[in-house]
Structures are given as structure tokens and as C-alpha cells.
Design a protein around this motif. Structure first.
Motif, PDB file in Angstrom:
ATOM      1  N   GLY A 218      50.260  83.564  29.348  1.00  9.40           N
ATOM      2  CA  GLY A 218      49.143  82.653  29.169  1.00  9.40           C
ATOM      3  C   GLY A 218      49.530  81.216  29.466  1.00  9.40           C
ATOM      4  N   VAL A 219      48.613  80.292  29.160  1.00  4.62           N
ATOM      5  CA  VAL A 219      48.817  78.860  29.431  1.00  4.62           C
ATOM      6  C   VAL A 219      48.698  78.092  28.124  1.00  4.62           C
ATOM      7  N   ASP A 220      49.686  77.271  27.840  1.00  4.71           N
ATOM      8  CA  ASP A 220      49.675  76.445  26.630  1.00  4.71           C
ATOM      9  C   ASP A 220      49.116  75.056  26.898  1.00  4.71           C
ATOM     10  N   ILE A 221      49.417  74.507  28.080  1.00  4.22           N
ATOM     11  CA  ILE A 221      48.932  73.179  28.461  1.00  4.22           C
ATOM     12  C   ILE A 221      48.341  73.276  29.861  1.00  4.22           C
ATOM     13  N   TYR A 222      47.111  72.836  30.006  1.00  2.78           N
ATOM     14  CA  TYR A 222      46.500  72.762  31.329  1.00  2.78           C
ATOM     15  C   TYR A 222      46.261  71.297  31.643  1.00  2.78           C
ATOM     16  N   PHE A 223      46.911  70.795  32.692  1.00  2.00           N
ATOM     17  CA  PHE A 223      46.735  69.411  33.118  1.00  2.00           C
ATOM     18  C   PHE A 223      45.663  69.402  34.192  1.00  2.00           C
ATOM     19  N   GLU A 224      44.499  68.870  33.842  1.00  2.00           N
ATOM     20  CA  GLU A 224      43.287  68.981  34.654  1.00  2.00           C
ATOM     21  C   GLU A 224      43.090  67.777  35.565  1.00  2.00           C
ATOM     22  N   ASN A 225      43.110  68.049  36.878  1.00  2.30           N
ATOM     23  CA  ASN A 225      42.837  67.012  37.878  1.00  2.30           C
ATOM     24  C   ASN A 225      41.628  67.332  38.748  1.00  2.30           C
ATOM     25  N   VAL A 226      41.048  68.529  38.594  1.00  2.95           N
ATOM     26  CA  VAL A 226      40.070  69.010  39.568  1.00  2.95           C
ATOM     27  C   VAL A 226      38.688  69.259  38.983  1.00  2.95           C
ATOM     28  N   GLY A 227      38.609  70.038  37.906  1.00  2.27           N
ATOM     29  CA  GLY A 227      37.316  70.376  37.319  1.00  2.27           C
ATOM     30  C   GLY A 227      36.649  71.549  38.018  1.00  2.27           C
TER      31      GLY A 227
END
Length: 343
Positions: A218-227
Motif C-alpha cells: 500500500g501507500v503511506d504518503i502520497y505526494f500530489e502534484n497532478v490531481g
């Protein structure tokens, strides 16, 4: 060939863009280079940063900064040199950074002008490594994301100037790092040069399946640049109590019609996710810490960066769309004039 000019050329906002930015949204004008009065300094811009946030600054709506008004010089972060100074805190030849705008020269009283240290790196590193991209990546991941060794970090826009630094910081901090980019070439760069654990091209037909396989825990941190759809895909992969660091939503910036939000947003409740937006300047107190850490990591070979330099201020209105069509390779900037010779 020297690029300095005998006049001050300026790009002034002429109309508010619909969709992609167009050259006719601006007016290119020239005026006399001003002379500094008492307690003033004249700054020559060397490199002008082109950033996705500029698209939002052209829209007439409330935001974290006022919109650029019609007839004003387009706002933009730049690094440059003090040409002349009657200011007690600045001298001719000082390296400086600030919101100098889309123009050759700026007359300033020194407010919001930062004096930069002299180092052995190329002058472009002030924007490509130590500028807002550096503070954004450093504070966004470490302060907002609160990473812990062994966690999985997912980064969208991972081959961009911010995303590529975020992923490398994640590796330094002991995270499994997975990047999302828009071409096989960019994904290869992330894996082979920056040591991402995995990098996926979102344009491939089996992207979602491969992304799930790349994040087995799974993912613990998602760094969002796109949406947009990328955000929706990431939410499915988030672990309980995961953190979404909302840095940018570049897929939305040029949309003419409203873009639907993620259809699975209810996962925020069931997974107890924390979503936090931030602006780099919220963490200005971390600037010296970032510069110190980045200098150490760069010197040891743990941190790399690349820049995409377009030559000539006149190219700015066309060059900025490289941010939105994915053709930029690294931190996008315009070379306005010649940098100082390496020391």
C-alpha cells in the motif's frame, strides 16, 4: 553573447487566459532602465522561474496571493545580480532572489529581496535546487508528510522539478519510493539516475495494475502534484491513516470546464486519511535547514537535479506551456541575461 539590454523589456498581462496560456494574453513592452534613488537598488534578472502556480495567478479570484492585474508586469520568481545600489544592505554584484517578474530589470527598495550565498554550483542551481522547488519538496515531504523509515511514498509528477526532489529525499529518509510520470524516458530517468524503487508511465494501458504491483504494502504518503484521475487511483492504494500531501493539481489548471472530483473520496473517511494542502512560503523558517541539508546531500551524491533552460525573455509566454504538455525536462526557467562567470 551578452544578453543584457539597454532597455527594460517587460511582459505585462493583457488578458486572462482561457485554457492554455497564449502569447496574446501578454503585451511585450520596453521602457527606460530606471536609476536607483537613495535606499534603492537596481537588479538585473538572470534566470526567471516558470511555475504551474503562474496559471492560477492570472485568474481573477481570491487565492493565497492577489491575482496579477491587467496591465501589470507578470509575477515571477527570479534570481539575478545587483547592478547598482544605493541601499545600505546591498552592493553591486550581490546575488539575489525575489519576485522580480517577467522583465529584465527591477528597481527595488530591498523589501522581499533575499541575498544569496556564493557557491561553486551553477547559477541556475539557485532555482533548480535551492529555490522554491527545494523548499516545496523539503517542507512538503518532511513537515507535512511526516515520513517514517520503511513507509511507501508515492509521487505524482515525479519527473518534475519538485517531484524528483521529493522522491530523492524519500530515499534518503529510508522510504520505498514509487513515481508516476508521463513517458518511458522520464520513468527510466527516475529509476536509473535517481534510484526510485519503481516508476510508472500513467499513459500505459496497464498503468493501474502495474501501480498496484509496485506498491505491495500500500501507500503511506502520497505526494500530489497532478490531481484528477491520478488522485482517484492513489486513494484506492492508501493505507489506513495515510497522508496526502497536496502540493499541486496541474491537471486542473487549464481546464475550461470543472473537473469532477475523485469518485472514491469517501475513502478519506473509512481509511482515516489526512489530506493537507500547503504553500512553500508557509515554511520559510525551514529555508536555512533545507539549504544546509541539500548542500550536504548534493555534495555526497545523494541528491541530483536537472534544469530545462529556455534562452530569451521573449520566449516566456510560449515556454511556460512546457509545464502543461509535459515536454519540460527538469526545473523550467528562462535565461534572461548572462550569469556571472564561475568563481
Amino acid at each position: 553573447m551578452a544578453m543584457s539590454n539597454r532597455v527594460n523589456r517587460q511582459w505585462r498581462l493583457k488578458s486572462r487566459p482561457t485554457g492554455l496560456i497564449k502569447p496574446d494574453n501578454f503585451e511585450f513592452v520596453s521602457e527606460a532602465i530606471p536609476e536607483p534613488a537613495e535606499a534603492q537598488l537596481l537588479i538585473r534578472s538572470v534566470y526567471l522561474s516558470l511555475d504551474p502556480a503562474m496559471r492560477g495567478w492570472m485568474v481573477d479570484r481570491p487565492s493565497y496571493v492577489p491575482p496579477v492585474q491587467i496591465g501589470e508586469v507578470m509575477r515571477g520568481l527570479a534570481v539575478g545580480l545587483v547592478e547598482k545600489s544605493n541601499h545600505p544592505k546591498f552592493s553591486a554584484g550581490d546575488r539575489v532572489q525575489g519576485m522580480f517578474g517577467w522583465q529584465d530589470y527591477l528597481l527595488s527598495n530591498g523589501e522581499a529581496v533575499t541575498k544569496l550565498p556564493v557557491n561553486q554550483l551553477p547559477f541556475s542551481a539557485y532555482l533548480g535546487l535551492f529555490g522554491l522547488v527545494g523548499l516545496t519538496s523539503y517542507a512538503g515531504l518532511l513537515e507535512v508528510g511526516q515520513p517514517k523509515a520503511g513507509e511507501t511514498l508515492l509521487v505524482s509528477g515525479a519527473a518534475g522539478s519538485v517531484g524528483s526532489l521529493v522522491g530523492q529525499i524519500g530515499k534518503i529518509k529510508g522510504l520505498r519510493v514509487v513515481g508516476i510520470a508521463g513517458s518511458d524516458q522520464k520513468c527510466n530517468w527516475l529509476r536509473e539516475e535517481l534510484a526510485f524503487d519503481a516508476a510508472l508511465n500513467y499513459k500505459e494501458a496497464n498503468f493501474k495494475k502495474e501501480l498496484r504491483a509496485a506498491c505491495p504494502n500500500g501507500v503511506d504518503i502520497y505526494f500530489e502534484n497532478v490531481g484528477g484521475e491520478i488522485l482517484e487511483t492513489a486513494l484506492y492504494l492508501m493505507n489506513t491513516f495515510g497522508r496526502v500531501v497536496a502540493c499541486g493539481m496541474i491537471s486542473l489548471y487549464n481546464a475550461i470546464q470543472p473537473v469532477p472530483g475523485p469518485a472514491n473520496f469517501a475513502l478519506v473517511i473509512s481509511k482515516r486519511l489526512k489530506i493537507q494542502g500547503f504553500i512553500a512560503t508557509d515554511y520559510s523558517s525551514k529555508l536555512k535547514e533545507m539549504v544546509s541539508s541539500f548542500t550536504e546531500w548534493y555534495s555526497s551524491g545523494q541528491l541530483k537535479y536537472r534544469v530545462d533552460i529556455v534562452r530569451g525573455l521573449e520566449e516566456a509566454p510560449v515556454a511556460i506551456n512546457k509545464l502543461f504538455d509535459g515536454s519540460n525536462q527538469g526545473k523550467l526557467m528562462v535565461q534572461v541575461s548572462d550569469p556571472p562567470l564561475a568563481t
